[in-house]
Design a protein around this motif. Structure first.
Motif, PDB file in Angstrom:
ATOM      1  N   ALA A   1      72.556  46.121  65.267  1.00 57.85           N
ATOM      2  CA  ALA A   1      74.078  46.651  65.615  1.00 57.85           C
ATOM      3  C   ALA A   1      74.895  46.993  64.275  1.00 57.85           C
ATOM      4  CB  ALA A   1      74.744  45.858  66.581  1.00 57.85           C
ATOM      5  N   LYS A   2      74.315  46.594  63.051  1.00 59.68           N
ATOM      6  CA  LYS A   2      74.677  46.665  61.882  1.00 59.68           C
ATOM      7  C   LYS A   2      76.215  45.927  61.973  1.00 59.68           C
ATOM      8  CE  LYS A   2      72.356  50.560  60.932  1.00 59.68           C
ATOM      9  NZ  LYS A   2      72.170  52.152  60.913  1.00 59.68           N
TER      10      LYS A   2
ATOM     11  N   THR B   1      84.345  51.712  63.691  1.00 62.74           N
ATOM     12  CA  THR B   1      83.678  52.269  64.818  1.00 62.74           C
ATOM     13  C   THR B   1      84.373  52.265  66.078  1.00 62.74           C
ATOM     14  OG1 THR B   1      82.103  50.728  65.278  1.00 62.74           O
ATOM     15  CG2 THR B   1      81.376  52.318  63.818  1.00 62.74           C
ATOM     16  N   GLY B   2      84.999  50.909  66.241  1.00 62.74           N
ATOM     17  CA  GLY B   2      85.628  50.633  67.376  1.00 62.74           C
ATOM     18  C   GLY B   2      84.646  49.932  68.486  1.00 62.74           C
ATOM     19  N   ARG B   3      83.457  49.754  68.007  1.00 60.10           N
ATOM     20  CA  ARG B   3      82.582  49.020  68.935  1.00 60.10           C
ATOM     21  C   ARG B   3      82.803  47.510  68.818  1.00 60.10           C
ATOM     22  NH1 ARG B   3      76.536  50.336  69.009  1.00 60.10           N
ATOM     23  NH2 ARG B   3      76.990  49.098  70.885  1.00 60.10           N
TER      24      ARG B   3
ATOM     25  N   PHE C   1      73.859  34.552  55.275  1.00 61.06           N
ATOM     26  CA  PHE C   1      74.133  35.464  56.497  1.00 61.06           C
ATOM     27  C   PHE C   1      75.664  35.675  56.197  1.00 61.06           C
ATOM     28  CE2 PHE C   1      76.075  36.216  60.649  1.00 61.06           C
ATOM     29  CZ  PHE C   1      75.124  37.194  61.155  1.00 61.06           C
ATOM     30  N   ALA C   2      76.046  37.097  56.357  1.00 58.30           N
ATOM     31  CA  ALA C   2      77.424  37.671  56.397  1.00 58.30           C
ATOM     32  C   ALA C   2      77.539  38.587  57.276  1.00 58.30           C
ATOM     33  CB  ALA C   2      77.823  37.900  55.079  1.00 58.30           C
ATOM     34  N   LEU C   3      78.866  38.713  57.865  1.00 64.56           N
ATOM     35  CA  LEU C   3      79.189  39.852  58.739  1.00 64.56           C
ATOM     36  C   LEU C   3      79.539  40.994  57.958  1.00 64.56           C
ATOM     37  CD1 LEU C   3      81.285  38.108  61.364  1.00 64.56           C
ATOM     38  CD2 LEU C   3      78.998  39.041  61.567  1.00 64.56           C
ATOM     39  N   ALA C   4      79.338  42.275  58.243  1.00 64.92           N
ATOM     40  CA  ALA C   4      79.711  43.538  57.412  1.00 64.92           C
ATOM     41  C   ALA C   4      81.239  43.222  57.211  1.00 64.92           C
ATOM     42  CB  ALA C   4      79.441  44.658  58.277  1.00 64.92           C
ATOM     43  N   PRO C   5      81.668  43.866  56.016  1.00 61.36           N
ATOM     44  CA  PRO C   5      83.083  43.856  55.951  1.00 61.36           C
ATOM     45  C   PRO C   5      84.061  44.196  56.933  1.00 61.36           C
ATOM     46  CG  PRO C   5      82.037  44.977  53.848  1.00 61.36           C
ATOM     47  CD  PRO C   5      80.865  44.704  55.175  1.00 61.36           C
ATOM     48  N   GLU C   6      83.720  45.260  57.566  1.00 61.86           N
ATOM     49  CA  GLU C   6      84.255  45.943  58.345  1.00 61.86           C
ATOM     50  C   GLU C   6      84.569  45.297  59.773  1.00 61.86           C
ATOM     51  OE1 GLU C   6      80.444  47.920  58.747  1.00 61.86           O
ATOM     52  OE2 GLU C   6      81.802  47.673  57.036  1.00 61.86           O
ATOM     53  N   VAL C   7      83.810  44.162  60.115  1.00 63.72           N
ATOM     54  CA  VAL C   7      83.762  43.509  61.139  1.00 63.72           C
ATOM     55  C   VAL C   7      84.678  42.337  61.109  1.00 63.72           C
ATOM     56  CG1 VAL C   7      82.251  42.141  62.731  1.00 63.72           C
ATOM     57  CG2 VAL C   7      81.209  44.144  61.687  1.00 63.72           C
ATOM     58  N   SER C   8      85.328  42.325  62.197  1.00 66.20           N
ATOM     59  CA  SER C   8      86.294  41.039  62.432  1.00 66.20           C
ATOM     60  C   SER C   8      86.065  40.318  63.612  1.00 66.20           C
ATOM     61  CB  SER C   8      87.993  41.777  62.569  1.00 66.20           C
ATOM     62  OG  SER C   8      87.955  42.221  63.796  1.00 66.20           O
ATOM     63  N   VAL C   9      86.482  39.010  63.536  1.00 60.97           N
ATOM     64  CA  VAL C   9      86.047  37.923  64.436  1.00 60.97           C
ATOM     65  C   VAL C   9      87.293  37.350  65.070  1.00 60.97           C
ATOM     66  CG1 VAL C   9      84.697  35.848  64.593  1.00 60.97           C
ATOM     67  CG2 VAL C   9      83.819  37.439  63.031  1.00 60.97           C
TER      68      VAL C   9
END
Length: 86
Positions: free
Chosen positions: A81-82, A25-27, A3-11
């Motif tokens: 939610a991609k 996307t800013g979501r 499992f990995a997050l999409a590269p454009e997703v920060s935590v």
């Protein structure tokens, strides 16, 4: 399963859980403390079955079937939610 997050997703961790932000996307998505615990375990490579067992151990009142459904629902929601790369 990896499992990995999409590269454009920060935590970002907060005092109430974790916020995921899609920087493209800013979501954003807010996970409560338990959701954050599950996300971190997934990112560490823990299997969903082992996460369920850990939740049931950590929260003695938790029912295994409900914990399994909750973990599956979170995985499905992250993929829909991609946010997840996998």
């Amino acid at each position: 399963m990896t499992f990995a997050l999409a590269p454009e997703v920060s935590v970002t961790d907060t005092e109430h859980g974790t916020v995921l932000l899609n920087e493209r996307t800013g979501r954003y998505w807010l996970l409560n403390g338990t959701g954050a615990l599950v996300l971190r375990a997934l990112l560490d490579g823990t299997s969903p079955q082992d996460i369920v067992a850990g939740l049931c151990q950590r929260f003695p009142d938790a029912k295994s079937a409900q914990a399994e459904q909750d973990v599956d629902n979170l995985l499905h929601a992250l993929r829909a939610a991609k946010v997840a790369a996998s």
